[in-house]
Design an enzyme around this catalytic site. Structure first.
Site, short mmCIF file in Angstrom:
data_model
loop_
_atom_site.label_atom_id
_atom_site.label_comp_id
_atom_site.label_asym_id
_atom_site.label_seq_id
_atom_site.Cartn_x
_atom_site.Cartn_y
_atom_site.Cartn_z
CB SER A 173 37.58 -73.31 136.27
OG SER A 173 37.19 -72.43 137.31
CG ASP A 325 45.37 -65.37 137.66
OD1 ASP A 325 44.44 -65.37 136.81
OD2 ASP A 325 45.20 -65.73 138.84
CE LYS A 352 41.28 -66.52 134.27
NZ LYS A 352 40.85 -67.42 135.34
NE ARG A 400 46.01 -61.86 138.47
CZ ARG A 400 46.38 -61.95 139.76
NH1 ARG A 400 47.47 -61.32 140.16
NH2 ARG A 400 45.67 -62.62 140.62
C1 S3P Z 1 41.61 -68.84 141.17
C2 S3P Z 1 41.49 -69.56 140.02
C3 S3P Z 1 41.72 -68.99 138.68
C4 S3P Z 1 42.50 -67.68 138.74
C5 S3P Z 1 41.98 -66.76 139.81
C6 S3P Z 1 42.08 -67.43 141.18
C7 S3P Z 1 41.33 -69.50 142.45
O1 S3P Z 1 40.48 -68.76 138.07
O2 S3P Z 1 42.44 -67.02 137.50
O3 S3P Z 1 42.72 -65.56 139.85
O4 S3P Z 1 41.69 -68.95 143.53
O5 S3P Z 1 40.73 -70.58 142.44
P1 S3P Z 1 39.70 -69.93 137.25
O6 S3P Z 1 39.29 -70.96 138.20
O7 S3P Z 1 38.53 -69.23 136.63
O8 S3P Z 1 40.68 -70.40 136.23
#
Ligand code: S3P
Length: 445
Positions: A173, A325, A352, A400
């Site tokens: 993450s 995503d 999500k 999305r």
């Molecule tokens: C993001 C990280 C991702 C992604 C989100 C944007 C970011 O989430 O799904 O749309 O900008 O750091 P996770 O860190 O929960 O995977």
């Protein structure tokens, strides 16, 4: 968002999709530009900022914390920062709307500021897990109180003298990694974050761009990031590239609608974000990258997508962080491909904006595509002879999912409707108009 639901229908267009288009600015980079700008000394100018609901929430939060955030008629945004540790107590609750990134990164900032703040969000965000940031951030001396299950609303009393963190992120993450790094900005010494799988590195890149010292060591498939605390961040101009996660929608539409050829200009091509392009190329997609360049420290290029047959593949779990995503729209591409596509290791999709694993499967199933969930894998049985369509998709406040369903409708035999397209504005304002300009037919029901 409190607006009324906006149902929308997509029908197969009479002709191909064509044109040269640009998608709005990268959401991840836009949030970070505003946040780092607010923590820097001087005026940061941002061009290409995504003016979607999610990012506007971050802008409002930075204002509420004492930074001056304005925008010029030509679209340039200006942030007069308060310096590291210089943000002030907000007078009201911080409402982060639909945005998990805004909420989680902000927790990192608040944790190492000696102030009290309360944060909330819309029904989708209030259902999402915040424990993943609360647990590590508590280690700096901050105290959090949240609803059952670590959900918003939450209250935080930031640490008076924050301690640096040393944390191994248990799930891939970028949000958790970034929250820990943002917290570390106002702690003395070295903040260390270990991620078992590399995730998008926009925070690391931008920290350096603003003058912080960040060391990154590759360890197997993961990385160790070390940030030297309490730097003086100096305001820096940021050029935001087009969001590859938004480009994914017109791109897959062009691959699926017969005769189409679309060029998407200025798309961010950070290698930790290009998993979808790699996957589609493996599926035989006719994709070309032109005019590759570096803008604002990030690789950028024009992506040309041309319609043609796709074949099913197995997408390995290690690829998930670089296209996390993009699975709903990849599932739509897989529905039009020859064979059975298996997307492995999608556990994170369950947390999500909606449970995207279940919701993506439901979208395909309702529209006549055979789909299975096995453990954390999504399996799609392609129908290259024609995907049926004909259903109304429940979008669960998920932008999305709404866009994926509408692209499905452009390629399907019968129209596909979404119950609510309003949330598309969180990441892709102007989506409908842009698709229409390419020759799509999106109409209110
Ligand atoms: C993001 C990280 C991702 C992604 C989100 C944007 C970011 O989430 O799904 O749309 O900008 O750091 P996770 O860190 O929960 O995977």
């Amino acid at each position: 968002m409190s607006t009324a639901a906006r149902p929308l229908v997509a029908r197969r267009p009479a002709g191909p999709l064509t044109g040269r288009i640009a998608v709005p600015g990268d959401k991840s980079i836009s949030h970070r530009a505003l946040m780092f700008g607010a923590l820097a000394v001087g005026e940061t100018r941002i061009t290409g900022l995504l003016e979607g609901e999610d990012v506007l929430r971050t802008a409002a939060a930075m204002r509420a914390l004492g930074a001056e955030v304005t925008h010029d008629p030509d679209g340039t945004w200006r942030v007069a920062g308060r310096g590291v540790g210089g943000l002030t107590e907000p007078a009201d609750v911080l409402d982060m709307g639909n945005s998990g990134t805004a909420a989680r990164l902000l927790c990192g900032i608040l944790a190492s500021h000696d102030l009290f703040a309360v944060m909330t969000g819309d029904a989708s965000l209030r259902g999402r897990p915040m424990r993943r940031v609360i647990d590590p951030l508590t280690g700096c001396g901050a105290s959090f109180t949240a609803r059952d299950g670590g959900r918003l609303p939450l209250a935080v009393q930031g640490a008076k003298d924050a301690l640096p963190l040393d944390y191994r992120v248990p799930v891939p993450s970028a949000q958790v990694k970034s929250a820990v790094l943002l917290c570390g900005l106002n702690a003395p010494g070295i903040t260390r974050v270990e991620e078992p799988e590399a995730t998008r590195d926009h925070s690391e890149n931008m920290l350096r761009h603003f003058g912080a010292t960040v060391q990154v060591t590759l360890v197997g498939t993961g990385r160790v990031i070390q940030l030297h605390g309490q730097p003086e961040l100096i305001a820096a101009d940021v050029v935001v590239p087009g969001d590859p996660s938004s480009a994914a929608f017109p791109l897959v539409a062009a691959l699926l609608v017969p005769g189409s050829r679309v060029t998407i200009t200025g798309v961010g091509l950070n290698p930790l974000r290009t998993g979808l392009l790699a996957t589609l190329a493996e599926m035989g997609a006719d994709l070309r990258i032109e005019n590759q360049r570096t803008e604002g420290g990030e690789p950028v290029g024009d992506v040309v997508a041309t319609h043609g047959p796709l074949k099913a593949i197995t997408v390995p779990p290690q690829r998930a962080p670089s296209m996390i995503d993009e699975y709903p729209i990849l599932a739509v591409a897989a529905a039009g491909a020859e064979g059975i596509t298996r997307m492995r290791g999608l556990k994170e999709l369950r947390v999500k904006e909606s449970d995207r694993l279940a919701a993506t499967a439901a979208m395909l199933d309702a529209n006549g595509v055979r789909v299975e969930i096995e453990g954390d894998d999504l399996i799609v049985h392609g129908m290259p002879g024609g995907i049926p369509g004909g259903a109304t998709v429940t979008t669960h406040m998920d932008h999305r999912l709404a866009m994926s369903a509408l692209i499905f409708g452009l390629a399907a035999e019968a129209p596909v409707a979404v119950d609510d397209a309003a949330f598309i504005d969180t990441s892709f304002p102007g989506f409908t108009a842009l698709m229409d300009r390419m020759g799509a037919r999106l109409t209110p029901t």
